[in-house]
Design a protein around this motif. Structure first.
Motif, PDB file in Angstrom:
ATOM      1  N   VAL A   1      47.793  -4.169   4.394  1.00 40.73           N
ATOM      2  CA  VAL A   1      46.876  -4.213   5.537  1.00 40.73           C
ATOM      3  C   VAL A   1      46.393  -5.646   5.751  1.00 40.73           C
ATOM      4  N   ALA A   2      46.057  -6.316   4.653  1.00 38.70           N
ATOM      5  CA  ALA A   2      45.561  -7.695   4.766  1.00 38.70           C
ATOM      6  C   ALA A   2      46.650  -8.603   5.341  1.00 38.70           C
ATOM      7  N   LEU A   3      47.893  -8.399   4.910  1.00 37.24           N
ATOM      8  CA  LEU A   3      48.994  -9.233   5.413  1.00 37.24           C
ATOM      9  C   LEU A   3      49.225  -8.985   6.901  1.00 37.24           C
ATOM     10  N   LYS A   4      49.169  -7.717   7.296  1.00 41.34           N
ATOM     11  CA  LYS A   4      49.413  -7.406   8.705  1.00 41.34           C
ATOM     12  C   LYS A   4      48.322  -8.010   9.578  1.00 41.34           C
ATOM     13  N   ARG A   5      47.101  -7.978   9.061  1.00 45.83           N
ATOM     14  CA  ARG A   5      46.006  -8.578   9.819  1.00 45.83           C
ATOM     15  C   ARG A   5      46.244 -10.074   9.961  1.00 45.83           C
ATOM     16  N   MET A   6      46.705 -10.710   8.871  1.00 46.47           N
ATOM     17  CA  MET A   6      46.964 -12.149   8.909  1.00 46.47           C
ATOM     18  C   MET A   6      48.055 -12.481   9.930  1.00 46.47           C
ATOM     19  N   LEU A   7      49.132 -11.675   9.932  1.00 43.22           N
ATOM     20  CA  LEU A   7      50.245 -11.955  10.848  1.00 43.22           C
ATOM     21  C   LEU A   7      49.850 -11.683  12.293  1.00 43.22           C
ATOM     22  N   ASN A   8      48.760 -10.937  12.457  1.00 44.52           N
ATOM     23  CA  ASN A   8      48.267 -10.688  13.809  1.00 44.52           C
ATOM     24  C   ASN A   8      47.140 -11.677  14.138  1.00 44.52           C
ATOM     25  N   PHE A   9      47.244 -12.907  13.647  1.00 42.97           N
ATOM     26  CA  PHE A   9      46.230 -13.958  13.870  1.00 42.97           C
ATOM     27  C   PHE A   9      44.853 -13.545  13.350  1.00 42.97           C
ATOM     28  N   ASN A  10      44.828 -12.831  12.230  1.00 39.21           N
ATOM     29  CA  ASN A  10      43.571 -12.409  11.589  1.00 39.21           C
ATOM     30  C   ASN A  10      42.696 -11.497  12.442  1.00 39.21           C
ATOM     31  N   VAL A  11      43.354 -10.737  13.317  1.00 36.06           N
ATOM     32  CA  VAL A  11      42.648  -9.688  14.058  1.00 36.06           C
ATOM     33  C   VAL A  11      43.310  -8.384  13.624  1.00 36.06           C
ATOM     34  N   PRO A  12      42.528  -7.340  13.306  1.00 40.75           N
ATOM     35  CA  PRO A  12      43.193  -6.096  12.905  1.00 40.75           C
ATOM     36  C   PRO A  12      44.120  -5.624  14.016  1.00 40.75           C
ATOM     37  N   PRO A  13      45.373  -5.237  13.689  1.00 39.13           N
ATOM     38  CA  PRO A  13      46.315  -4.809  14.725  1.00 39.13           C
ATOM     39  C   PRO A  13      45.803  -3.555  15.426  1.00 39.13           C
ATOM     40  N   VAL A  14      45.928  -3.522  16.735  1.00 39.20           N
ATOM     41  CA  VAL A  14      45.486  -2.345  17.494  1.00 39.20           C
ATOM     42  C   VAL A  14      46.642  -1.348  17.539  1.00 39.20           C
ATOM     43  N   LYS A  15      46.336  -0.079  17.249  1.00 37.49           N
ATOM     44  CA  LYS A  15      47.398   0.929  17.161  1.00 37.49           C
ATOM     45  C   LYS A  15      48.093   1.177  18.511  1.00 37.49           C
ATOM     46  N   ASN A  16      47.277   1.472  19.547  1.00 39.93           N
ATOM     47  CA  ASN A  16      47.889   2.049  20.750  1.00 39.93           C
ATOM     48  C   ASN A  16      48.198   1.041  21.850  1.00 39.93           C
ATOM     49  N   SER A  17      48.174  -0.279  21.517  1.00 37.83           N
ATOM     50  CA  SER A  17      48.459  -1.233  22.586  1.00 37.83           C
ATOM     51  C   SER A  17      49.940  -1.185  22.912  1.00 37.83           C
ATOM     52  N   THR A  18      50.265  -1.101  24.198  1.00 43.09           N
ATOM     53  CA  THR A  18      51.668  -0.975  24.581  1.00 43.09           C
ATOM     54  C   THR A  18      52.326  -2.333  24.721  1.00 43.09           C
ATOM     55  N   GLY A  19      51.499  -3.399  24.770  1.00 40.75           N
ATOM     56  CA  GLY A  19      52.046  -4.735  25.024  1.00 40.75           C
ATOM     57  C   GLY A  19      53.001  -5.185  23.932  1.00 40.75           C
ATOM     58  N   GLU A  20      53.883  -6.114  24.285  1.00 37.08           N
ATOM     59  CA  GLU A  20      54.776  -6.723  23.299  1.00 37.08           C
ATOM     60  C   GLU A  20      53.945  -7.544  22.323  1.00 37.08           C
ATOM     61  N   PRO A  21      54.370  -7.643  21.062  1.00 37.71           N
ATOM     62  CA  PRO A  21      53.640  -8.532  20.154  1.00 37.71           C
ATOM     63  C   PRO A  21      53.851  -9.987  20.586  1.00 37.71           C
ATOM     64  N   VAL A  22      52.920 -10.852  20.185  1.00 35.40           N
ATOM     65  CA  VAL A  22      53.084 -12.280  20.472  1.00 35.40           C
ATOM     66  C   VAL A  22      54.177 -12.821  19.559  1.00 35.40           C
ATOM     67  N   TRP A  23      55.159 -13.500  20.102  1.00 32.93           N
ATOM     68  CA  TRP A  23      56.218 -14.058  19.255  1.00 32.93           C
ATOM     69  C   TRP A  23      55.672 -15.257  18.500  1.00 32.93           C
ATOM     70  N   LYS A  24      55.976 -15.333  17.227  1.00 35.02           N
ATOM     71  CA  LYS A  24      55.447 -16.440  16.430  1.00 35.02           C
ATOM     72  C   LYS A  24      56.369 -16.748  15.259  1.00 35.02           C
ATOM     73  N   VAL A  25      56.120 -17.881  14.630  1.00 30.35           N
ATOM     74  CA  VAL A  25      56.924 -18.315  13.484  1.00 30.35           C
ATOM     75  C   VAL A  25      56.073 -18.179  12.234  1.00 30.35           C
ATOM     76  N   LEU A  26      56.670 -17.707  11.146  1.00 29.86           N
ATOM     77  CA  LEU A  26      55.943 -17.605   9.881  1.00 29.86           C
ATOM     78  C   LEU A  26      56.463 -18.680   8.934  1.00 29.86           C
ATOM     79  N   ILE A  27      55.568 -19.489   8.425  1.00 32.65           N
ATOM     80  CA  ILE A  27      55.953 -20.549   7.479  1.00 32.65           C
ATOM     81  C   ILE A  27      55.294 -20.237   6.139  1.00 32.65           C
ATOM     82  N   TYR A  28      56.085 -20.068   5.083  1.00 37.02           N
ATOM     83  CA  TYR A  28      55.466 -19.792   3.781  1.00 37.02           C
ATOM     84  C   TYR A  28      56.065 -20.688   2.709  1.00 37.02           C
TER      85      TYR A  28
END
Length: 477
Positions: A1-28
């Motif tokens: 859950v913490a990782l998913k929140r982080m990948l969503n720019f530190n906002v808890p992911p909304v379940k029912n949003s129909t919009g496309e996710p924001v495309w982004k790059v992950l650097i680790y």
């Protein structure tokens, strides 16, 4: 859950949003990679809008119109590299997430680089994630995989260890445990064995938790992240134990599926790597030997067979694989049979009535095809893994070792002398023999006499064993 929140720019992911996710790059970095890989598959990352995931220290091209999420340890070289990225203006915006808390001075380094590169507005968020531990299962985590030698039994028990090295080890362990409890949102009751390294860890962790709670405004254990965590009277118990209390168990040859995979195969972070043996067919003289295929499989929580059987004794697992295979074949045959009936000739009444009945059956059979294919994949996976384990059991007589060690540890009578086991050239590798003898040595009420010990040593050396572990255990005992 913490990782998913982080990948969503530190906002808890909304379940029912129909919009496309924001495309982004992950650097680790390597640490971040180890934390993410057992939990999120590439497909899940893609569903969260991660198009590329790259190592921080690899050569990366600029993608100026995409936000980048960083997930790294706050080390000198990582910070330098991030500052360099800011200067080169690689991405549209930067979300900097640190696995452990970043120090004030390093934060200032980043700020200076951002000002110098005129990129202050692009650094969108800087977060301490407190995720410095690796979750392998719902209820099991480990502290580290990169430089794990740092916190190993050997590192803590070396006779020549300096105080500063010991401090570093303790701090590493405490930091990971602290991160774990922050993520869990609970403050544990700590118990430990006295006068050991466990007590040092306990004291340090206790101090760190108390310091954090003292500053109520900035405490990690209050506020909305926890829900009612701090008001609940159910506090978890953290028991810290020194490995020396029970040294025989890690040496023990086991008999359950997961433990065997871990013991005899190359198994790290829920992924097992196998070398496939390419049959015994004779190749013409002078031909190159065939390359061994390397395969890797993920054994994760979504693998139902693994979840069900990882704690089962090995023979049961082999039997279950067989049963799964038979039920799969039966389903497959049913689909084939229905297909052949569909090519019905002639107009007789029976055939027509069968047809309508079978159409329904076929539709349900076809709709269960994806499920069937997944089942087939799991059967193949476990057939391969179990076969690889079985080869080790046969060639090293691991079943004999297991039974023998069980008897030693439960103090029952032995049907075969230890010397015979050690001198048997067909039974196991030198390491197996050493493990067996060490268990005997640790578990015996009184140590064997010098004369006996000499005899055992001779046999162990004859079997090609390195005697260094024995001298350590002797001293330890």
């Amino acid at each position: 859950v913490a990782l998913k929140r982080m990948l969503n720019f530190n906002v808890p992911p909304v379940k029912n949003s129909t919009g496309e996710p924001v495309w982004k790059v992950l650097i680790y970095d390597r640490f971040g990679q180890d934390i993410i890989s057992p939990l999120l598959s590439v497909k899940e990352l893609r569903d969260m809008g991660i198009t590329l995931h790259l190592l921080l220290h690899s050569d990366r091209d600029a993608i100026p119109d995409v936000p980048a999420v960083y997930f790294v340890m706050p080390t000198e070289e990582n910070i330098d590299r991030m500052c360099q990225d800011l200067r080169n203006q690689l991405y549209e915006s930067y979300y900097l997430n640190f696995i452990s808390a970043i120090s004030r001075s390093k934060l200032e380094d980043i700020a200076n680089a951002a000002i110098g590169a005129n990129a202050v507005t692009q650094v969108a968020k800087v977060f301490d994630q407190y995720l410095n531990f690796i979750t392998l299962e719902d209820d099991m985590f480990i502290l580290c995989n990169q430089n794990k030698e740092l916190v190993s039994y050997r590192a803590i028990n070396r006779p020549d260890i300096t105080d500063t090295e010991m401090e570093t080890i303790m701090d590493t362990i405490v930091d990971s445990l602290f991160c774990f409890f922050v993520t869990l949102g609970a403050i544990p009751i700590i118990r430990c064995s006295r006068g050991t390294a466990a007590e040092m860890v306990a004291v340090k962790l206790d101090k760190k938790l108390r310091e954090n709670l003292r500053d109520a405004r900035n405490s990690l254990f209050t506020g909305d992240t926890l829900g009612a965590g701090q008001f609940s009277f159910q506090r978890p118990l953290l028991v810290l134990v020194d490995r020396n209390i029970d040294l025989a168990t890690p040496l023990h040859h086991t008999w359950t599926y997961q433990a065997l995979v871990h013991d005899v195969l190359d198994f790290h972070l829920n992924r097992v790597n196998l070398e496939e043996s390419t049959g015994m067919e004779s190749s013409p003289a002078g031909a190159r030997p065939k390359k061994k295929n390397k395969k890797s499989y993920d054994l994760t929580a979504s693998d139902k067979f693994w979840q069900k059987h990882k704690g089962s004794p090995f023979p049961e697992v082999a039997e279950s694989v067989q049963q799964e295979l038979e039920s799969y074949r039966a389903q497959e045959d049913e689909v084939k049979r229905l297909k052949s009936i569909m090519g019905i000739e002639g107009e007789d009444e029976g055939a027509i009535s069968m047809l309508s009945d079978n159409t329904a059956k076929l539709t349900s059979a076809v709709s269960s095809l994806p499920e069937l294919l997944e089942k087939k994949r799991l059967i193949d996976l476990h057939t391969n893994v179990a076969t690889a384990v079985l080869e080790h059991i046969k060639s090293r007589k691991l079943d004999v070792y297991f039974e023998y060690e069980e008897k030693i540890m439960s103090k029952s009578t032995l049907d075969k002398s230890l010397l015979d086991m050690i001198s048997d050239p067909d039974a196991g590798t030198p390491e197996d023999k050493m493990r067996l003898f060490l268990i005997y040595y640790i578990s015996s009420a009184q140590a064997p006499s010098e004369i006996d010990l000499e005899q055992y040593k001779k046999a162990l050396m004859g079997a090609g064993c390195n005697l260094a572990p024995l001298s350590y255990i002797k001293q330890w005992k």
